[in-house]
Design a protein around this motif. Sequence first.
Motif, mmCIF file in Angstrom:
data_model
loop_
_atom_site.group_PDB
_atom_site.id
_atom_site.type_symbol
_atom_site.label_atom_id
_atom_site.label_comp_id
_atom_site.label_asym_id
_atom_site.label_seq_id
_atom_site.Cartn_x
_atom_site.Cartn_y
_atom_site.Cartn_z
ATOM 1 N N THR A 33 0.835 -1.076 0.055
ATOM 2 C CA THR A 33 -0.160 0.068 -0.714
ATOM 3 C C THR A 33 1.558 1.274 0.029
ATOM 4 O O THR A 33 1.804 1.337 0.422
ATOM 5 C CB THR A 33 -1.125 -0.067 1.241
ATOM 6 O OG1 THR A 33 -0.626 -1.071 2.536
ATOM 7 C CG2 THR A 33 -1.932 -1.115 1.152
ATOM 8 N N VAL A 67 -3.557 8.426 -4.934
ATOM 9 C CA VAL A 67 -4.084 7.305 -4.766
ATOM 10 C C VAL A 67 -4.818 7.125 -5.531
ATOM 11 O O VAL A 67 -5.933 7.350 -5.137
ATOM 12 C CB VAL A 67 -4.105 6.804 -3.319
ATOM 13 C CG1 VAL A 67 -4.209 4.947 -3.805
ATOM 14 C CG2 VAL A 67 -2.295 6.559 -3.141
ATOM 15 N N THR A 68 -5.152 6.210 -6.745
ATOM 16 C CA THR A 68 -6.505 5.783 -7.264
ATOM 17 C C THR A 68 -6.736 3.997 -7.636
ATOM 18 O O THR A 68 -5.841 3.519 -6.266
ATOM 19 C CB THR A 68 -6.886 6.241 -8.669
ATOM 20 O OG1 THR A 68 -5.443 5.257 -9.440
ATOM 21 C CG2 THR A 68 -6.429 7.781 -9.067
ATOM 22 N N LYS A 69 -7.703 3.381 -8.500
ATOM 23 C CA LYS A 69 -8.110 1.884 -8.087
ATOM 24 C C LYS A 69 -7.112 1.063 -8.106
ATOM 25 O O LYS A 69 -6.259 0.422 -7.694
ATOM 26 C CB LYS A 69 -9.012 2.382 -9.185
ATOM 27 C CG LYS A 69 -9.769 0.972 -8.241
ATOM 28 C CD LYS A 69 -11.012 0.782 -8.826
ATOM 29 C CE LYS A 69 -11.153 -0.086 -10.399
ATOM 30 N NZ LYS A 69 -12.255 -1.223 -10.561
ATOM 31 N N THR B 37 -7.073 -11.394 -5.253
ATOM 32 C CA THR B 37 -5.863 -10.519 -4.328
ATOM 33 C C THR B 37 -5.805 -8.829 -4.340
ATOM 34 O O THR B 37 -5.924 -8.327 -3.403
ATOM 35 C CB THR B 37 -4.636 -11.875 -3.859
ATOM 36 O OG1 THR B 37 -3.985 -11.262 -4.845
ATOM 37 C CG2 THR B 37 -5.551 -12.491 -3.412
ATOM 38 N N ASN B 38 -5.690 -8.640 -6.072
ATOM 39 C CA ASN B 38 -5.901 -7.376 -5.717
ATOM 40 C C ASN B 38 -6.282 -6.988 -5.506
ATOM 41 O O ASN B 38 -7.777 -6.058 -6.044
ATOM 42 C CB ASN B 38 -5.067 -7.224 -7.720
ATOM 43 C CG ASN B 38 -4.131 -5.711 -7.690
ATOM 44 O OD1 ASN B 38 -3.948 -5.032 -7.224
ATOM 45 N ND2 ASN B 38 -4.364 -5.692 -9.323
ATOM 46 N N ASP B 40 -7.865 -2.827 -4.683
ATOM 47 C CA ASP B 40 -7.876 -0.727 -4.762
ATOM 48 C C ASP B 40 -6.971 -0.533 -4.582
ATOM 49 O O ASP B 40 -7.239 -0.516 -2.628
ATOM 50 C CB ASP B 40 -9.185 -0.549 -4.416
ATOM 51 C CG ASP B 40 -10.373 -1.638 -5.639
ATOM 52 O OD1 ASP B 40 -11.360 -0.624 -6.088
ATOM 53 O OD2 ASP B 40 -9.782 -1.906 -5.976
ATOM 54 N N LYS B 41 -5.696 0.369 -4.829
ATOM 55 C CA LYS B 41 -4.638 1.287 -3.723
ATOM 56 C C LYS B 41 -5.315 2.170 -3.008
ATOM 57 O O LYS B 41 -5.036 2.266 -1.656
ATOM 58 C CB LYS B 41 -3.642 1.589 -4.756
ATOM 59 C CG LYS B 41 -2.527 0.718 -5.390
ATOM 60 C CD LYS B 41 -2.135 0.193 -4.140
ATOM 61 C CE LYS B 41 -1.494 -1.352 -4.541
ATOM 62 N NZ LYS B 41 -2.652 -2.265 -4.102
ATOM 63 N N ASN B 42 -6.072 2.910 -3.237
ATOM 64 C CA ASN B 42 -7.353 3.604 -2.533
ATOM 65 C C ASN B 42 -8.591 2.934 -1.539
ATOM 66 O O ASN B 42 -8.570 3.314 -0.827
ATOM 67 C CB ASN B 42 -8.102 4.286 -3.922
ATOM 68 C CG ASN B 42 -8.917 4.287 -4.546
ATOM 69 O OD1 ASN B 42 -9.374 2.934 -4.685
ATOM 70 N ND2 ASN B 42 -9.734 4.820 -5.317
ATOM 71 N N TYR B 44 -6.706 1.118 0.130
ATOM 72 C CA TYR B 44 -5.094 0.768 1.385
ATOM 73 C C TYR B 44 -5.577 -0.189 2.329
ATOM 74 O O TYR B 44 -5.015 -1.625 1.126
ATOM 75 C CB TYR B 44 -5.238 1.954 2.457
ATOM 76 C CG TYR B 44 -5.105 3.327 2.087
ATOM 77 C CD1 TYR B 44 -6.191 3.922 1.879
ATOM 78 C CD2 TYR B 44 -3.768 3.234 1.352
ATOM 79 C CE1 TYR B 44 -6.034 5.012 0.614
ATOM 80 C CE2 TYR B 44 -3.988 5.255 0.502
ATOM 81 C CZ TYR B 44 -4.852 6.109 0.608
ATOM 82 O OH TYR B 44 -4.576 6.975 0.090
ATOM 83 N N ASN B 45 -5.538 -0.584 3.116
ATOM 84 C CA ASN B 45 -5.763 -2.266 4.365
ATOM 85 C C ASN B 45 -6.773 -2.704 3.729
ATOM 86 O O ASN B 45 -6.429 -3.523 5.137
ATOM 87 C CB ASN B 45 -4.672 -1.511 4.897
ATOM 88 C CG ASN B 45 -3.011 -1.248 4.796
ATOM 89 O OD1 ASN B 45 -2.687 -1.922 4.370
ATOM 90 N ND2 ASN B 45 -2.258 -0.628 5.870
ATOM 91 N N LYS B 48 -9.388 -8.168 1.263
ATOM 92 C CA LYS B 48 -9.636 -8.522 0.396
ATOM 93 C C LYS B 48 -10.691 -10.099 0.121
ATOM 94 O O LYS B 48 -9.432 -10.939 0.995
ATOM 95 C CB LYS B 48 -9.709 -8.292 -1.042
ATOM 96 C CG LYS B 48 -10.396 -8.269 -1.671
ATOM 97 C CD LYS B 48 -10.147 -7.697 -3.040
ATOM 98 C CE LYS B 48 -10.455 -7.271 -4.482
ATOM 99 N NZ LYS B 48 -10.338 -6.682 -5.882
ATOM 100 N N ALA B 67 -5.455 -11.963 2.171
ATOM 101 C CA ALA B 67 -3.865 -11.669 1.832
ATOM 102 C C ALA B 67 -3.135 -11.057 1.907
ATOM 103 O O ALA B 67 -3.563 -9.863 2.093
ATOM 104 C CB ALA B 67 -3.567 -12.447 -0.150
ATOM 105 N N THR B 68 -1.723 -11.143 2.669
ATOM 106 C CA THR B 68 -0.890 -10.008 2.688
ATOM 107 C C THR B 68 0.556 -10.792 2.284
ATOM 108 O O THR B 68 0.734 -11.415 2.178
ATOM 109 C CB THR B 68 -1.182 -9.608 4.479
ATOM 110 O OG1 THR B 68 -0.496 -11.208 5.229
ATOM 111 C CG2 THR B 68 -1.928 -9.673 5.372
#
Lengths: 164, 299
Positions: A33, A67-69, B37-38, B40-42, B44-45, B48, B67-68
Amino acid sequence: MPAGHGVRARTRDSFSRPFRKKGYIPLSTYLRTYKIGDHVDVKVNGAVHKGMPHKFYHGRTGRVWNVTKRAIGVEVNKQVGNRIIRKRIHVRVEHVQPSRCTEEFKLRKLKNDQLKAEAKAKGEIISTKRQPEGPKPGFMVEGATLETVTPIPYDVVNDLKGGY
Amino acid sequence: MAFVKAQKTKAYFKRFQVPFKRRREGKTDYRARIRLTNQDKNKYNTPKYRFVVRFSNKDITAQIVSATITGDTVLASAYSHELPRYGLEAGLTNYAAAYCTGLLLGRRVLKMLEMDDEYQGNVEATGEDFSVEPTDTRRPFRALLDIGLIRTTTGNRVFGALKGALDAGLDIPHSDKRFAGFSKDNKQLDADVHHKYIYGGHVASYMRILMEDEPEKYQSHFSEYIKKGIEADNIESLYKKVHAAIRADPAAKKSEKAPPTQHKRFNLKKLTYEERKAKLIERLHALNAAGGADSEDED
């Protein structure tokens, strides 16, 4: 044929995957992240074609501003002519690695905070400033023998014995 | 001796790229794993969750996994070897048992997260397509089905487990195309056929056929069923009881066995340098002794 100047010109080696590291990319790239303000290195992964930055940014380090998807906005410095512009690019996470440029600074910050807290508890004043390396201290040379060397007078007969 | 050109030269080995370990073992499909497991970056933690279903020859494993980087963590798991606790003794890998395992896992997770009162799911399993409705207070628990390396065919037991989890009240995006009883001609799910499979109706009809035509085969094939006293007619009521028992107490039971003090070793321990040298000397002695005996024989 004239030289091409396409977007991916001259990237044959820099965008290619390393020896024996082709194919699926390990999952940790996707599981990391990134927060706004983090420092990241831009390193293109030739296996993923989407969200690739331009070849100029390969090897640059910048700060995260968005930060986007699936992608991250990175702010990178670029020299254009006589000035440096802060360029904002969006890059997919496969082409980004967390940067260690601030790691040393962060560790030093933590250590200094700890030292200052200890000094405050004891009541002594310390300076946590880094000092540059000074000149090396003097030392005595051990185990040295003296050998006096003097020139010997030139002896024509002996020297010519070899070959003439 | 015929001269055969070496197929795998030294150059071949030097250039060989070894696949990932789990790919070598044939256990993980990385293409699917990346997409599952991907996150979305927005987001964050936020974890999923995957609803993982795996079949072995005698067991069914259902897990909720996230997944970590250090490794996947299992939030809750249910195995079909736990079903005897709820009253199901035989047929632990059929479609109905898969349904029970999925149901058990779903209720267990909801109970763990204290959502089991809000989301009862489909209490009476009818075989129709059922999706959870979100209530006002909390959104339902979302997981993504992770099949593994199974070929998706209509009526696969994996989808039985999926149906169990759906009826338990989990939110798993799905379509009814692969449930048992979906006909490609009508493009519709026949809820009655699916209902039959959930309650082991297909097993019961096979039992009846064998009893009629081949009684000896019936005795050998369904020996466990006969031992436990399960007959073709009471299979449906048996599964109804199992479902009710699962809904009543889905909590996992801790085993009383103490964890072993020393882990079981599955591979040979690596020898030290001295041990390896000692082994070599022993081998040489043995060779010398054998060689000495041979030369004596020859003379």
